[in-house]
Enzyme design. Sequence first.
Site, mmCIF file in Angstrom:
data_model
loop_
_atom_site.group_PDB
_atom_site.id
_atom_site.type_symbol
_atom_site.label_atom_id
_atom_site.label_comp_id
_atom_site.label_asym_id
_atom_site.label_seq_id
_atom_site.Cartn_x
_atom_site.Cartn_y
_atom_site.Cartn_z
ATOM 1 N N CYS A 124 0.907 -1.354 0.016
ATOM 2 C CA CYS A 124 0.044 -0.138 -0.106
ATOM 3 C C CYS A 124 0.906 1.281 0.005
ATOM 4 O O CYS A 124 0.494 2.173 -0.302
ATOM 5 C CB CYS A 124 -0.892 -0.018 1.359
ATOM 6 N N TYR B 259 -16.257 16.924 20.334
ATOM 7 C CA TYR B 259 -16.628 18.149 19.751
ATOM 8 C C TYR B 259 -15.647 19.241 20.289
ATOM 9 O O TYR B 259 -15.433 19.407 21.475
ATOM 10 C CB TYR B 259 -17.979 18.862 19.845
#
Length: 457
Positions: free
Chosen positions: A46, A431
Amino acid sequence: MTERLVVIGGDAAGMSAASQARRLRRAGELEIVAFERGRFSSYSACGIPYWVGGDVPAREELIARAPEEHRARDIDLRMRTEVTEIDVPGQRVRWRELESGAEGWTGFDRLVIATGARPLRPPVPGVDAQGVFGVQTLEDGQALLDGLSGARGRRAVVVGAGYIGVEMAEALLKRGFEVTVVNRSEQPMSTLDPEMGRLVHRAMDGLGIRTVGSAEVTGFVADGDGRVRAVATEAAEYPADVVVLGVGVLPETSLAEAAGLPLGSSGGLLTDLAMRVRGQENVWAGGDCVEVLDLVSGRERYVPLGTHANKQGQVIGSNVGGDYATFPGVVGTAVSKVCDLEIARTGLRERDAREVGLRFVSVTVESTSRAGYYPGAAPMTVKMLAERRTGRLLGVQIVGREGAAKRVDVAAVALSARMSVEEVAALDLGYAPPFSPVWDPVLVAARKAVAAVRAAG
Protein backbone atom coordinates in the site's frame (compact mmCIF):
# COMPACT_ATOMS: atom_id res chain seq x y z
CA MET A 1 6.71 -35.48 17.38
CA THR A 2 7.50 -32.15 15.68
CA GLU A 3 4.81 -30.97 13.27
CA ARG A 4 5.56 -28.99 10.12
CA LEU A 5 3.69 -25.90 9.00
CA VAL A 6 4.20 -24.91 5.37
CA VAL A 7 3.30 -21.36 4.31
CA ILE A 8 2.94 -20.35 0.66
CA GLY A 9 3.52 -16.59 0.44
CA GLY A 10 5.92 -14.42 2.41
CA ASP A 11 3.97 -11.20 2.81
CA ALA A 12 1.21 -9.95 5.13
CA ALA A 13 -1.09 -12.93 5.70
CA GLY A 14 1.53 -15.64 5.31
CA MET A 15 4.17 -14.21 7.58
CA SER A 16 1.64 -12.94 10.13
CA ALA A 17 0.39 -16.53 10.37
CA ALA A 18 3.91 -17.91 10.65
CA SER A 19 4.95 -15.36 13.27
CA GLN A 20 1.85 -15.87 15.41
CA ALA A 21 2.21 -19.66 15.24
CA ARG A 22 5.84 -19.31 16.31
CA ARG A 23 4.84 -17.16 19.30
CA LEU A 24 2.56 -19.94 20.48
CA ARG A 25 4.69 -22.99 19.68
CA ARG A 26 8.44 -23.48 20.01
CA ALA A 27 10.68 -24.72 17.21
CA GLY A 28 10.89 -28.16 18.79
CA GLU A 29 7.11 -28.47 18.61
CA LEU A 30 6.44 -26.82 15.27
CA GLU A 31 8.76 -26.50 12.28
CA ILE A 32 7.78 -23.62 9.99
CA VAL A 33 8.81 -23.51 6.32
CA ALA A 34 7.67 -20.57 4.18
CA PHE A 35 8.08 -20.12 0.43
CA GLU A 36 8.19 -16.71 -1.27
CA ARG A 37 8.84 -16.32 -4.99
CA GLY A 38 9.76 -12.63 -4.73
CA ARG A 39 12.83 -10.85 -3.33
CA PHE A 40 11.13 -9.18 -0.35
CA SER A 41 9.06 -10.33 2.62
CA SER A 42 6.60 -8.62 4.96
CA TYR A 43 6.36 -5.27 3.17
CA SER A 44 3.67 -2.65 2.64
CA ALA A 45 2.45 -2.77 -0.94
CA CYS A 46 0.00 0.00 0.00
CA GLY A 47 2.96 2.31 0.51
CA ILE A 48 4.39 1.91 -2.99
CA PRO A 49 2.60 4.96 -4.50
CA TYR A 50 3.96 7.14 -1.68
CA TRP A 51 7.47 5.82 -2.24
CA VAL A 52 7.15 6.48 -5.98
CA GLY A 53 5.86 9.98 -5.23
CA GLY A 54 8.72 10.75 -2.84
CA ASP A 55 6.74 10.93 0.42
CA VAL A 56 8.54 7.77 1.58
CA PRO A 57 12.25 8.33 0.96
CA ALA A 58 13.50 4.76 0.54
CA ARG A 59 12.23 1.31 -0.37
CA GLU A 60 13.52 -0.13 2.91
CA GLU A 61 11.06 2.04 4.83
CA LEU A 62 8.25 -0.16 3.48
CA ILE A 63 9.76 -3.43 4.73
CA ALA A 64 8.36 -4.44 8.12
CA ARG A 65 10.54 -7.52 8.58
CA ALA A 66 13.36 -8.76 6.35
CA PRO A 67 13.86 -12.48 5.64
CA GLU A 68 16.82 -12.62 8.04
CA GLU A 69 14.60 -11.41 10.87
CA HIS A 70 12.10 -14.20 10.24
CA ARG A 71 14.88 -16.77 10.09
CA ALA A 72 16.26 -15.50 13.39
CA ARG A 73 12.91 -16.51 14.90
CA ASP A 74 13.21 -20.10 13.61
CA ILE A 75 11.06 -19.58 10.52
CA ASP A 76 12.71 -21.21 7.50
CA LEU A 77 11.80 -18.57 4.90
CA ARG A 78 12.96 -19.56 1.43
CA MET A 79 13.07 -16.58 -0.89
CA ARG A 80 12.91 -16.72 -4.69
CA THR A 81 11.28 -20.14 -4.35
CA GLU A 82 7.96 -20.72 -6.08
CA VAL A 83 5.46 -23.40 -5.10
CA THR A 84 4.27 -25.04 -8.32
CA GLU A 85 1.87 -27.69 -7.00
CA ILE A 86 -0.17 -28.53 -3.92
CA ASP A 87 -0.83 -32.22 -3.26
CA VAL A 88 -3.57 -32.06 -0.64
CA PRO A 89 -4.14 -35.83 -0.18
CA GLY A 90 -0.39 -36.44 0.00
CA GLN A 91 0.12 -33.41 2.30
CA ARG A 92 3.05 -32.01 0.35
CA VAL A 93 3.95 -29.09 -1.94
CA ARG A 94 6.24 -29.03 -4.93
CA TRP A 95 8.66 -26.10 -5.17
CA ARG A 96 11.20 -24.69 -7.59
CA GLU A 97 14.11 -22.34 -6.87
CA LEU A 98 13.91 -19.54 -9.42
CA GLU A 99 17.65 -18.83 -9.47
CA SER A 100 19.07 -22.37 -9.62
CA GLY A 101 16.12 -24.24 -11.11
CA ALA A 102 16.33 -26.87 -8.36
CA GLU A 103 13.03 -28.61 -7.56
CA GLY A 104 11.68 -30.75 -4.77
CA TRP A 105 8.78 -31.74 -2.54
CA THR A 106 8.19 -30.68 1.07
CA GLY A 107 5.63 -32.40 3.25
CA PHE A 108 3.32 -30.63 5.67
CA ASP A 109 1.08 -31.38 8.61
CA ARG A 110 -0.58 -27.99 8.25
CA LEU A 111 -0.65 -25.69 5.22
CA VAL A 112 -1.31 -21.96 4.88
CA ILE A 113 -2.12 -20.59 1.42
CA ALA A 114 -1.34 -16.86 1.22
CA THR A 115 -0.64 -16.46 -2.49
CA GLY A 116 -2.07 -12.94 -2.71
CA ALA A 117 -3.44 -11.35 -5.86
CA ARG A 118 -2.32 -10.85 -9.43
CA PRO A 119 -2.70 -7.51 -11.20
CA LEU A 120 -5.02 -7.27 -14.16
CA ARG A 121 -3.38 -6.44 -17.47
CA PRO A 122 -5.68 -5.36 -20.32
CA PRO A 123 -5.63 -8.07 -23.02
CA VAL A 124 -4.89 -5.58 -25.78
CA PRO A 125 -2.05 -5.09 -28.27
CA GLY A 126 1.12 -3.47 -26.95
CA VAL A 127 0.53 -4.15 -23.26
CA ASP A 128 4.04 -5.60 -23.01
CA ALA A 129 5.69 -2.54 -24.58
CA GLN A 130 8.63 -1.00 -22.77
CA GLY A 131 7.43 1.74 -20.45
CA VAL A 132 4.16 0.03 -19.42
CA PHE A 133 4.27 -0.75 -15.70
CA GLY A 134 2.15 -2.56 -13.15
CA VAL A 135 2.41 -1.69 -9.47
CA GLN A 136 1.89 -4.77 -7.29
CA THR A 137 5.23 -5.59 -5.63
CA LEU A 138 8.33 -3.73 -4.45
CA GLU A 139 10.08 -5.00 -7.57
CA ASP A 140 7.35 -3.34 -9.64
CA GLY A 141 7.81 -0.08 -7.73
CA GLN A 142 11.55 -0.12 -8.33
CA ALA A 143 11.06 -0.85 -12.02
CA LEU A 144 8.65 2.08 -12.29
CA LEU A 145 11.05 4.47 -10.56
CA ASP A 146 13.82 3.36 -12.91
CA GLY A 147 11.46 3.85 -15.83
CA LEU A 148 10.56 7.36 -14.72
CA SER A 149 14.23 8.27 -14.54
CA GLY A 150 14.80 6.99 -18.06
CA ALA A 151 11.62 8.36 -19.63
CA ARG A 152 12.16 10.37 -22.80
CA GLY A 153 9.49 12.92 -21.89
CA ARG A 154 7.24 13.99 -19.03
CA ARG A 155 3.88 12.64 -20.16
CA ALA A 156 2.30 9.87 -18.08
CA VAL A 157 -0.95 7.98 -18.58
CA VAL A 158 -2.56 6.00 -15.77
CA VAL A 159 -5.02 3.32 -16.87
CA GLY A 160 -7.73 2.91 -14.25
CA ALA A 161 -9.03 5.32 -11.60
CA GLY A 162 -9.48 3.13 -8.56
CA TYR A 163 -7.40 3.42 -5.40
CA ILE A 164 -4.09 2.58 -7.08
CA GLY A 165 -4.91 4.69 -10.13
CA VAL A 166 -5.63 7.92 -8.24
CA GLU A 167 -2.72 7.38 -5.85
CA MET A 168 -0.34 6.79 -8.74
CA ALA A 169 -1.69 9.85 -10.54
CA GLU A 170 -0.74 11.92 -7.50
CA ALA A 171 2.70 10.26 -7.31
CA LEU A 172 3.43 11.01 -10.97
CA LEU A 173 2.21 14.59 -10.57
CA LYS A 174 4.67 15.03 -7.71
CA ARG A 175 7.42 13.66 -9.96
CA GLY A 176 6.75 16.48 -12.40
CA PHE A 177 4.83 14.52 -15.02
CA GLU A 178 1.85 15.73 -17.02
CA VAL A 179 -0.76 13.14 -15.99
CA THR A 180 -3.77 11.75 -17.86
CA VAL A 181 -6.02 9.13 -16.25
CA VAL A 182 -7.99 6.92 -18.63
CA ASN A 183 -10.87 5.15 -16.94
CA ARG A 184 -13.48 2.65 -18.12
CA SER A 185 -16.17 4.02 -15.79
CA GLU A 186 -17.70 7.44 -16.24
CA GLN A 187 -16.28 8.72 -12.95
CA PRO A 188 -13.13 7.83 -10.97
CA MET A 189 -13.37 5.69 -7.83
CA SER A 190 -16.06 3.20 -8.83
CA THR A 191 -16.13 2.08 -5.20
CA LEU A 192 -18.17 5.26 -4.67
CA ASP A 193 -21.56 6.13 -6.09
CA PRO A 194 -21.22 8.17 -9.33
CA GLU A 195 -22.14 11.56 -7.83
CA MET A 196 -19.44 11.11 -5.16
CA GLY A 197 -16.97 10.01 -7.82
CA ARG A 198 -17.82 13.23 -9.66
CA LEU A 199 -16.42 15.20 -6.71
CA VAL A 200 -13.15 13.29 -7.04
CA HIS A 201 -13.15 13.96 -10.79
CA ARG A 202 -13.62 17.68 -10.22
CA ALA A 203 -10.80 17.79 -7.67
CA MET A 204 -8.42 15.89 -9.96
CA ASP A 205 -9.16 18.34 -12.78
CA GLY A 206 -8.41 21.19 -10.38
CA LEU A 207 -5.03 19.65 -9.59
CA GLY A 208 -4.13 19.53 -13.26
CA ILE A 209 -4.77 15.79 -13.68
CA ARG A 210 -6.72 15.16 -16.86
CA THR A 211 -9.34 12.46 -16.28
CA VAL A 212 -10.98 10.74 -19.24
CA GLY A 213 -14.07 8.71 -18.31
CA SER A 214 -16.07 6.06 -20.18
CA ALA A 215 -12.93 5.20 -22.14
CA GLU A 216 -12.00 1.61 -23.00
CA VAL A 217 -8.31 1.08 -23.77
CA THR A 218 -7.92 -0.69 -27.12
CA GLY A 219 -4.13 -0.82 -27.27
CA PHE A 220 -0.75 0.64 -26.40
CA VAL A 221 1.08 2.22 -29.32
CA ALA A 222 4.85 1.67 -29.40
CA ASP A 223 7.57 3.36 -31.42
CA GLY A 224 10.19 1.63 -33.54
CA ASP A 225 12.28 0.81 -30.43
CA GLY A 226 9.37 -0.93 -28.73
CA ARG A 227 8.78 1.88 -26.26
CA VAL A 228 5.25 3.02 -25.52
CA ARG A 229 4.35 6.37 -27.05
CA ALA A 230 0.56 6.48 -26.63
CA VAL A 231 -2.49 4.84 -25.08
CA ALA A 232 -5.26 4.21 -27.60
CA THR A 233 -9.00 4.14 -26.94
CA GLU A 234 -11.88 3.87 -29.40
CA ALA A 235 -12.15 7.65 -29.46
CA ALA A 236 -8.59 8.98 -29.23
CA GLU A 237 -4.90 8.44 -28.55
CA TYR A 238 -3.22 9.90 -25.47
CA PRO A 239 0.54 10.54 -25.76
CA ALA A 240 2.58 8.74 -23.13
CA ASP A 241 6.24 8.42 -22.21
CA VAL A 242 5.29 6.13 -19.35
CA VAL A 243 2.11 4.16 -18.56
CA VAL A 244 0.99 2.84 -15.19
CA LEU A 245 -1.67 0.15 -14.98
CA GLY A 246 -4.12 0.48 -12.11
CA VAL A 247 -7.06 -1.61 -13.30
CA GLY A 248 -7.38 -3.83 -10.25
CA VAL A 249 -6.40 -7.31 -9.14
CA LEU A 250 -7.76 -10.85 -9.07
CA PRO A 251 -7.10 -13.51 -6.42
CA GLU A 252 -4.05 -15.63 -7.25
CA THR A 253 -5.63 -19.04 -6.74
CA SER A 254 -4.35 -21.06 -9.68
CA LEU A 255 -2.51 -23.46 -7.33
CA ALA A 256 -5.57 -23.87 -5.13
CA GLU A 257 -7.86 -24.41 -8.10
CA ALA A 258 -5.54 -27.07 -9.53
CA ALA A 259 -5.57 -28.77 -6.12
CA GLY A 260 -9.38 -28.92 -6.15
CA LEU A 261 -9.92 -26.46 -3.31
CA PRO A 262 -13.24 -24.52 -3.22
CA LEU A 263 -13.41 -21.08 -4.86
CA GLY A 264 -16.10 -18.42 -4.72
CA SER A 265 -17.69 -16.36 -7.47
CA SER A 266 -14.71 -13.98 -7.71
CA GLY A 267 -12.20 -16.83 -7.80
CA GLY A 268 -11.10 -16.38 -4.18
CA LEU A 269 -10.72 -19.29 -1.78
CA LEU A 270 -13.63 -20.01 0.54
CA THR A 271 -12.90 -20.42 4.23
CA ASP A 272 -14.76 -20.80 7.51
CA LEU A 273 -14.61 -18.29 10.37
CA ALA A 274 -11.31 -19.78 11.57
CA MET A 275 -9.87 -19.15 8.06
CA ARG A 276 -9.69 -22.89 7.44
CA VAL A 277 -10.37 -23.78 3.79
CA ARG A 278 -13.84 -25.25 3.59
CA GLY A 279 -13.86 -29.01 3.56
CA GLN A 280 -10.25 -29.25 4.75
CA GLU A 281 -8.94 -30.08 8.19
CA ASN A 282 -5.33 -28.93 7.90
CA VAL A 283 -5.38 -26.24 5.18
CA TRP A 284 -5.90 -22.54 5.92
CA ALA A 285 -5.93 -19.50 3.62
CA GLY A 286 -5.81 -15.73 4.12
CA GLY A 287 -5.04 -12.41 2.48
CA ASP A 288 -5.75 -11.30 -1.06
CA CYS A 289 -6.44 -14.87 -2.27
CA VAL A 290 -9.63 -15.36 -0.21
CA GLU A 291 -13.20 -14.14 -0.24
CA VAL A 292 -14.69 -12.78 2.98
CA LEU A 293 -18.14 -12.37 4.47
CA ASP A 294 -19.66 -8.93 4.00
CA LEU A 295 -21.36 -8.24 7.33
CA VAL A 296 -23.76 -5.72 5.77
CA SER A 297 -25.02 -7.69 2.76
CA GLY A 298 -24.51 -11.16 4.23
CA ARG A 299 -22.74 -12.33 1.05
CA GLU A 300 -19.18 -13.35 0.20
CA ARG A 301 -17.05 -10.57 -1.31
CA TYR A 302 -13.54 -10.11 -2.61
CA VAL A 303 -11.94 -7.24 -0.69
CA PRO A 304 -8.12 -7.31 -1.07
CA LEU A 305 -6.72 -5.06 1.66
CA GLY A 306 -3.63 -5.30 3.84
CA THR A 307 -5.66 -4.69 6.99
CA HIS A 308 -7.67 -7.86 6.39
CA ALA A 309 -4.60 -9.87 5.39
CA ASN A 310 -2.75 -9.12 8.62
CA LYS A 311 -5.78 -9.88 10.78
CA GLN A 312 -6.49 -13.11 8.92
CA GLY A 313 -2.85 -14.15 9.32
CA GLN A 314 -3.11 -13.58 13.06
CA VAL A 315 -6.26 -15.71 13.19
CA ILE A 316 -4.64 -18.52 11.21
CA GLY A 317 -1.47 -18.45 13.31
CA SER A 318 -3.51 -18.60 16.52
CA ASN A 319 -5.46 -21.63 15.32
CA VAL A 320 -2.41 -23.42 13.97
CA GLY A 321 -0.57 -22.65 17.21
CA GLY A 322 -3.22 -24.29 19.36
CA ASP A 323 -5.16 -21.20 20.41
CA TYR A 324 -8.53 -20.17 18.99
CA ALA A 325 -9.54 -17.14 16.94
CA THR A 326 -12.03 -16.18 14.24
CA PHE A 327 -12.32 -13.59 11.49
CA PRO A 328 -16.01 -12.60 11.48
CA GLY A 329 -16.03 -10.61 8.24
CA VAL A 330 -15.74 -7.05 6.94
CA VAL A 331 -17.90 -4.02 6.24
CA GLY A 332 -15.79 -2.81 3.32
CA THR A 333 -13.99 0.18 4.81
CA ALA A 334 -11.36 1.91 2.70
CA VAL A 335 -9.72 5.33 2.56
CA SER A 336 -7.49 7.01 0.01
CA LYS A 337 -6.43 10.44 -1.14
CA VAL A 338 -5.36 12.38 -4.18
CA CYS A 339 -3.19 15.28 -3.05
CA ASP A 340 -5.24 17.07 -0.37
CA LEU A 341 -8.57 15.44 -1.25
CA GLU A 342 -9.55 12.62 1.12
CA ILE A 343 -11.83 9.80 -0.05
CA ALA A 344 -13.53 7.26 2.22
CA ARG A 345 -16.23 4.62 2.03
CA THR A 346 -17.67 1.80 4.11
CA GLY A 347 -20.63 -0.53 3.68
CA LEU A 348 -22.76 -0.66 0.56
CA ARG A 349 -23.12 1.61 -2.43
CA GLU A 350 -26.56 2.05 -3.99
CA ARG A 351 -25.68 -0.55 -6.62
CA ASP A 352 -24.61 -3.05 -3.95
CA ALA A 353 -27.84 -2.58 -2.00
CA ARG A 354 -29.94 -3.14 -5.10
CA GLU A 355 -28.00 -6.28 -6.02
CA VAL A 356 -28.84 -7.93 -2.70
CA GLY A 357 -32.47 -6.83 -2.82
CA LEU A 358 -32.40 -4.19 -0.09
CA ARG A 359 -34.85 -1.30 -0.15
CA PHE A 360 -33.12 1.84 1.01
CA VAL A 361 -33.09 5.60 1.28
CA SER A 362 -30.03 7.73 0.59
CA VAL A 363 -29.14 11.24 1.70
CA THR A 364 -26.24 13.58 0.96
CA VAL A 365 -25.16 16.51 3.12
CA GLU A 366 -22.62 19.28 2.74
CA SER A 367 -20.72 20.27 5.88
CA THR A 368 -17.26 21.36 7.03
CA SER A 369 -14.34 19.67 8.74
CA ARG A 370 -14.31 22.23 11.59
CA ALA A 371 -16.59 24.87 12.98
CA GLY A 372 -17.31 27.26 10.11
CA TYR A 373 -15.77 30.22 11.93
CA TYR A 374 -12.56 28.37 12.84
CA PRO A 375 -9.56 28.90 10.53
CA GLY A 376 -8.96 26.06 8.11
CA ALA A 377 -12.54 24.79 7.94
CA ALA A 378 -12.86 22.86 4.67
CA PRO A 379 -15.89 21.50 2.83
CA MET A 380 -16.94 17.89 3.26
CA THR A 381 -19.62 15.83 1.51
CA VAL A 382 -21.18 12.85 3.28
CA LYS A 383 -23.54 10.34 1.67
CA MET A 384 -25.43 7.84 3.83
CA LEU A 385 -27.62 4.85 2.97
CA ALA A 386 -30.17 3.33 5.34
CA GLU A 387 -32.56 0.40 5.06
CA ARG A 388 -35.98 1.79 4.29
CA ARG A 389 -38.05 -0.28 6.72
CA THR A 390 -35.72 -0.62 9.71
CA GLY A 391 -33.46 2.41 9.41
CA ARG A 392 -30.40 0.13 9.66
CA LEU A 393 -27.26 1.90 8.46
CA LEU A 394 -26.10 0.38 5.16
CA GLY A 395 -23.24 2.54 3.98
CA VAL A 396 -21.37 5.84 4.15
CA GLN A 397 -19.18 7.69 1.65
CA ILE A 398 -17.17 10.80 2.47
CA VAL A 399 -15.21 13.13 0.19
CA GLY A 400 -13.49 16.22 1.58
CA ARG A 401 -10.30 17.84 2.73
CA GLU A 402 -8.30 17.39 5.95
CA GLY A 403 -10.20 15.46 8.60
CA ALA A 404 -12.67 13.86 6.19
CA ALA A 405 -11.42 10.32 5.61
CA LYS A 406 -11.02 8.98 9.14
CA ARG A 407 -14.56 10.03 10.05
CA VAL A 408 -15.62 6.92 8.14
CA ASP A 409 -14.40 4.83 11.08
CA VAL A 410 -17.41 5.97 13.10
CA ALA A 411 -19.63 4.55 10.38
CA ALA A 412 -17.57 1.34 10.20
CA VAL A 413 -18.14 0.69 13.89
CA ALA A 414 -21.84 1.49 13.53
CA LEU A 415 -22.13 -0.95 10.61
CA SER A 416 -20.37 -3.68 12.55
CA ALA A 417 -22.79 -3.13 15.44
CA ARG A 418 -25.80 -3.14 13.04
CA MET A 419 -26.87 0.25 14.36
CA SER A 420 -29.78 2.22 12.96
CA VAL A 421 -29.29 5.74 11.66
CA GLU A 422 -31.35 6.94 14.62
CA GLU A 423 -28.78 5.38 16.96
CA VAL A 424 -25.94 6.89 14.92
CA ALA A 425 -27.54 10.34 15.17
CA ALA A 426 -27.50 10.02 18.97
CA LEU A 427 -23.81 9.09 19.25
CA ASP A 428 -21.76 11.15 21.69
CA LEU A 429 -18.94 12.20 19.35
CA GLY A 430 -16.16 14.53 20.37
CA TYR A 431 -16.57 18.21 19.66
CA ALA A 432 -14.36 21.28 19.71
CA PRO A 433 -14.23 24.00 17.02
CA PRO A 434 -10.75 22.97 15.73
CA PHE A 435 -12.00 19.42 15.06
CA SER A 436 -15.67 19.55 14.14
CA PRO A 437 -18.80 21.67 13.88
CA VAL A 438 -21.08 21.30 16.88
CA TRP A 439 -22.99 18.79 14.76
CA ASP A 440 -20.38 16.48 13.22
CA PRO A 441 -20.95 15.86 9.48
CA VAL A 442 -21.65 12.17 10.17
CA LEU A 443 -24.33 13.13 12.69
CA VAL A 444 -25.86 15.63 10.27
CA ALA A 445 -26.10 12.90 7.63
CA ALA A 446 -27.60 10.49 10.15
CA ARG A 447 -30.26 13.01 11.19
CA LYS A 448 -31.19 13.57 7.56
CA ALA A 449 -31.31 9.79 6.99
CA VAL A 450 -33.66 9.40 10.00
CA ALA A 451 -35.99 11.95 8.42
CA ALA A 452 -35.82 10.13 5.07
CA VAL A 453 -36.66 6.78 6.68
CA ARG A 454 -39.64 8.30 8.47
CA ALA A 455 -40.84 10.03 5.30
CA ALA A 456 -40.63 6.72 3.42
CA GLY A 457 -42.95 5.15 5.97
